[in-house]
Design a protein around this motif. Structure first.
Motif, PDB file in Angstrom:
ATOM      1  N   HIS A  80      -2.770   1.789  -6.084  1.00  0.00           N
ATOM      2  CA  HIS A  80      -3.137   0.391  -6.349  1.00  0.00           C
ATOM      3  C   HIS A  80      -3.799  -0.183  -5.093  1.00  0.00           C
ATOM      4  O   HIS A  80      -4.984   0.037  -4.898  1.00  0.00           O
ATOM      5  CB  HIS A  80      -1.952  -0.452  -6.846  1.00  0.00           C
ATOM      6  N   ILE A  81      -3.098  -0.898  -4.259  1.00  0.00           N
ATOM      7  CA  ILE A  81      -3.702  -1.435  -3.043  1.00  0.00           C
ATOM      8  C   ILE A  81      -4.048  -0.294  -2.083  1.00  0.00           C
ATOM      9  O   ILE A  81      -3.220   0.577  -1.813  1.00  0.00           O
ATOM     10  CB  ILE A  81      -2.737  -2.433  -2.362  1.00  0.00           C
ATOM     11  N   THR A  82      -5.269  -0.319  -1.569  1.00  0.00           N
ATOM     12  CA  THR A  82      -5.715   0.701  -0.631  1.00  0.00           C
ATOM     13  C   THR A  82      -5.653   0.168   0.794  1.00  0.00           C
ATOM     14  O   THR A  82      -5.536  -1.044   1.023  1.00  0.00           O
ATOM     15  CB  THR A  82      -7.157   1.139  -0.931  1.00  0.00           C
ATOM     16  N   PRO A 128       0.831  -1.203   0.000  1.00  0.00           N
ATOM     17  CA  PRO A 128       0.000   0.000   0.000  1.00  0.00           C
ATOM     18  C   PRO A 128       0.873   1.264   0.000  1.00  0.00           C
ATOM     19  O   PRO A 128       1.818   1.359   0.784  1.00  0.00           O
ATOM     20  CB  PRO A 128      -0.777  -0.123   1.317  1.00  0.00           C
ATOM     21  N   ARG A 129       0.549   2.190  -0.889  1.00  0.00           N
ATOM     22  CA  ARG A 129       1.278   3.460  -0.958  1.00  0.00           C
ATOM     23  C   ARG A 129       0.390   4.596  -0.470  1.00  0.00           C
ATOM     24  O   ARG A 129      -0.846   4.467  -0.458  1.00  0.00           O
ATOM     25  CB  ARG A 129       1.767   3.712  -2.376  1.00  0.00           C
ATOM     26  N   ASN A 171       2.150 -10.854   3.658  1.00  0.00           N
ATOM     27  CA  ASN A 171       3.318  -9.979   3.712  1.00  0.00           C
ATOM     28  C   ASN A 171       2.903  -8.585   3.258  1.00  0.00           C
ATOM     29  O   ASN A 171       2.390  -8.420   2.148  1.00  0.00           O
ATOM     30  CB  ASN A 171       4.425 -10.525   2.804  1.00  0.00           C
ATOM     31  N   ILE A 172       3.084  -7.599   4.118  1.00  0.00           N
ATOM     32  CA  ILE A 172       2.821  -6.213   3.743  1.00  0.00           C
ATOM     33  C   ILE A 172       4.156  -5.498   3.613  1.00  0.00           C
ATOM     34  O   ILE A 172       4.964  -5.511   4.551  1.00  0.00           O
ATOM     35  CB  ILE A 172       1.945  -5.493   4.783  1.00  0.00           C
ATOM     36  N   GLU A 173       4.389  -4.901   2.448  1.00  0.00           N
ATOM     37  CA  GLU A 173       5.633  -4.172   2.255  1.00  0.00           C
ATOM     38  C   GLU A 173       5.339  -2.693   2.039  1.00  0.00           C
ATOM     39  O   GLU A 173       4.250  -2.317   1.586  1.00  0.00           O
ATOM     40  CB  GLU A 173       6.424  -4.739   1.075  1.00  0.00           C
ATOM     41  N   GLY A 174       6.328  -1.867   2.387  1.00  0.00           N
ATOM     42  CA  GLY A 174       6.135  -0.441   2.200  1.00  0.00           C
ATOM     43  C   GLY A 174       7.121   0.383   3.000  1.00  0.00           C
ATOM     44  O   GLY A 174       7.901  -0.141   3.809  1.00  0.00           O
TER      45      GLY A 174
END
Length: 239
Positions: free
Chosen positions: A50-52, A44-45, A68-71
């Motif tokens: 894209h992904i909210t 999420p950005r 897995n959440i990346e950011g």
């Protein structure tokens, strides 16, 4: 066998280009797991292109494998991850305006920051991974942050693969060996695809997981999602 985590960001990109709920990212998360993926990755950005944040919360209940959440670890990102409690959080150094990841962390320059963030995630029982270049100094300093894993940034390997794959993979072999020696597990991702994945997996010792999104979703346009996930999984078997 090296695990495959499918990044479904590009499913959300397609949905957002039109609005509405088609394609459904929650269904995509369910399906890739049914088709054999060992996990689901989202990135999420801040601009939610894209992904909210809502997607992240909606996807969490359907995860039967690994989430897995990346950011970039802004305060907003940290709070989101702690509220969702994925199995793993991968810290990437992307500024908000970045189109995609373009380098790993400078673990020396950002040591104190990374150490504080990782400590906060570990207090919540969340496994941590640092997105990192295959550079000895960066790997050596990463272990001092108390991260569980490092994720090797593989774009340089993908770029150099066609010209000289042995030369391209060599820094990653050395990085994986060093990370293992220091007690960290090894993930990898960025620009891995059906052409270069098998050789990378064959060469890299101690490789636990790869996260693949753009290439895999692009291949699925031609092969279908089920066949594509199976094709990538087949390349991750260790001899």
């Amino acid at each position: 066998m090296t695990k495959l985590s499918v990044n479904i960001n590009k499913i959300a990109t397609l949905r957002n280009s039109r609005g509405g709920i088609i394609p459904d990212v929650v269904k995509a998360a369910v399906d890739v797991q049914l088709f054999g993926a060992d996990g689901v990755t989202v990135h999420p950005r801040p601009d939610e292109r894209h992904i909210t944040r809502k997607d992240v919360h909606n996807i969490r209940p359907v995860i039967k494998t690994e989430f897995n959440i990346e950011g970039y670890p802004s305060r907003e990102f940290i709070d989101l991850v702690k509220s969702v409690r994925p199995h793993q959080v991968t810290l990437v150094p992307d500024p908000p305006e970045a189109i995609t990841s373009s380098s790993g962390w400078d673990t020396i320059a950002h040591f104190s920051f990374l150490q504080e963030v990782i400590s906060e995630f570990k207090e919540s029982g969340i496994r941590t991974s640092i997105f990192i270049d295959p550079v000895e100094e960066m790997i050596s300093k990463a272990v001092e942050t108390d991260t569980d894993r490092v994720e090797l940034y593989t774009e340089p390997y993908a770029t150099g693969y066609a010209k000289d794959r042995e030369k391209a993979v060599a820094p990653f072999v050395a990085a994986a060996n060093l990370a293992n020696k220091l007690g960290m597990k090894v993930n990898a991702g960025h620009d891995l695809n059906l052409e270069n994945l098998a050789y990378f997996n064959e060469c890299i010792p101690f490789l636990k997981e790869v996260s693949i999104g753009h290439a895999l979703i692009a291949d699925a346009l031609y092969l279908g999602l089920e066949r594509t996930v199976a094709s990538y999984k087949a390349l991750l078997k260790k001899n």
